[in-house]
Scaffold this motif. Structure first.
Motif, PDB file in Angstrom:
ATOM      1  N   LEU A 152      50.507  49.959  87.988  1.00 24.28           N
ATOM      2  CA  LEU A 152      50.604  51.282  88.601  1.00 24.28           C
ATOM      3  C   LEU A 152      51.506  51.190  89.824  1.00 24.28           C
TER       4      LEU A 152
ATOM      5  N   TYR B  25      42.919  52.236  85.121  1.00 27.54           N
ATOM      6  CA  TYR B  25      43.338  52.023  86.505  1.00 27.54           C
ATOM      7  C   TYR B  25      42.397  52.735  87.471  1.00 27.54           C
TER       8      TYR B  25
ATOM      9  N   LEU C  86      52.700  55.102  86.244  1.00 32.16           N
ATOM     10  CA  LEU C  86      52.137  54.041  85.406  1.00 32.16           C
ATOM     11  C   LEU C  86      53.233  53.391  84.581  1.00 32.16           C
TER      12      LEU C  86
ATOM     13  N   VAL D 295      44.234  47.605  88.455  1.00 28.41           N
ATOM     14  CA  VAL D 295      44.496  47.825  87.031  1.00 28.41           C
ATOM     15  C   VAL D 295      43.665  46.824  86.244  1.00 28.41           C
TER      16      VAL D 295
ATOM     17  N   TYR E 167      49.762  58.881  79.743  1.00 22.77           N
ATOM     18  CA  TYR E 167      49.084  58.906  81.044  1.00 22.77           C
ATOM     19  C   TYR E 167      47.906  59.869  80.943  1.00 22.77           C
TER      20      TYR E 167
ATOM     21  N   CYS F 172      50.251  45.879  82.321  1.00 25.06           N
ATOM     22  CA  CYS F 172      50.114  47.257  82.757  1.00 25.06           C
ATOM     23  C   CYS F 172      50.207  47.277  84.281  1.00 25.06           C
TER      24      CYS F 172
END
Lengths: 113, 115
Positions: free
Chosen positions: A92, A25, A33, A4, A66, A90
């Motif tokens: 994932l 990402y 996410l 990320v 997303y 952020c």
């Protein structure tokens, strides 16, 4: 590998300004996410999430969509408050049988009155 | 209800010493995770437990690091022969199950400083 990338901070804004924090990402498959927030002196808290392409996560006036075509999950808020000052991460989620989170380096947001 | 708790909140030790960090997950959460956050970085995955077993320990940096969860609740992260590079905030998280959208709830972390 899976990673990320988010914009470096600090991001300094005046109260009521518009906020964007960029996040992109790289991942195999179809990750979930997330945006996490860390307020001063507190632990990480989930702010919002999206589990599939085109989903929009929203919470406390923050939104993120997303975008599979651009591999992005940018965080936005129309009017920030001093109380939004925090570090935003952020992340994932790799669906490897469990939710293994891969985080970005974090972006510090400073909102002045 | 009570959130994830971690003890101690701060630990200062000398190079070469052994340390244990404890995590109490939210009651009823079967999944437990350890992460490490170095200064200026995001958290990095270390190990995941489902119940009592370590289902994935691929993030542990080397064999000086070990974690247990003997009764499927409290977990202890153990670090042998600590090095200065181990200095970081160690975060624990738990979730109700391990499924795709299950939220991980994080504890406040243990700040480890190795002198």
């Amino acid at each position: 590998g899976d990673s990320v990338t988010q914009m470096e901070g600090p991001v300094t804004l005046s109260e009521e300004a518009f906020l964007t924090i960029n996040c992109t990402y790289t991942a195999t498959g179809y990750p979930s996410l997330f945006w996490y927030v860390q307020y001063p002196g507190e632990g990480l808290q989930l702010l919002l999430k999206a589990t599939k392409a085109d989903d929009k996560g929203s919470n406390k006036g923050f939104e993120a969509t997303y975008r599979k075509e651009t591999t992005s999950f940018h965080l936005e808020k129309g009017s920030v408050q001093v109380s939004d000052s925090a570090v935003y991460f952020c992340a994932l989620g790799l669906n490897t049988g469990f939710q293994k989170l891969v985080f970005g380096t974090g972006t510090r947001l400073l909102v002045s009155p | 209800g009570a959130g994830v708790s971690q003890t101690p909140s701060n630990k200062v030790t000398e190079k070469g010493k052994y340390v244990e960090l404890r995590c109490d997950p939210i009651s009823g959460h079967t999944a437990l995770y350890w992460y490490r956050q170095s200064l200026g970085q995001g958290p990095e995955f270390l190990i995941y437990f489902q119940g009592t077993g370590a289902a994935d320990d691929s993030g542990l940096p080397n064999d000086r690091f070990f974690a247990v969860r003997p009764e499927g609740s409290v977990s202890t992260l153990k670090i042998q022969r600590t090095e200065r590079g181990d200095s970081a905030v160690y975060l624990c998280a738990s979730s109700q199950t391990s499924g795709r959208a299950n939220e991980q709830f994080f504890g406040p972390g243990t700040r480890l400083t190795v002198l």
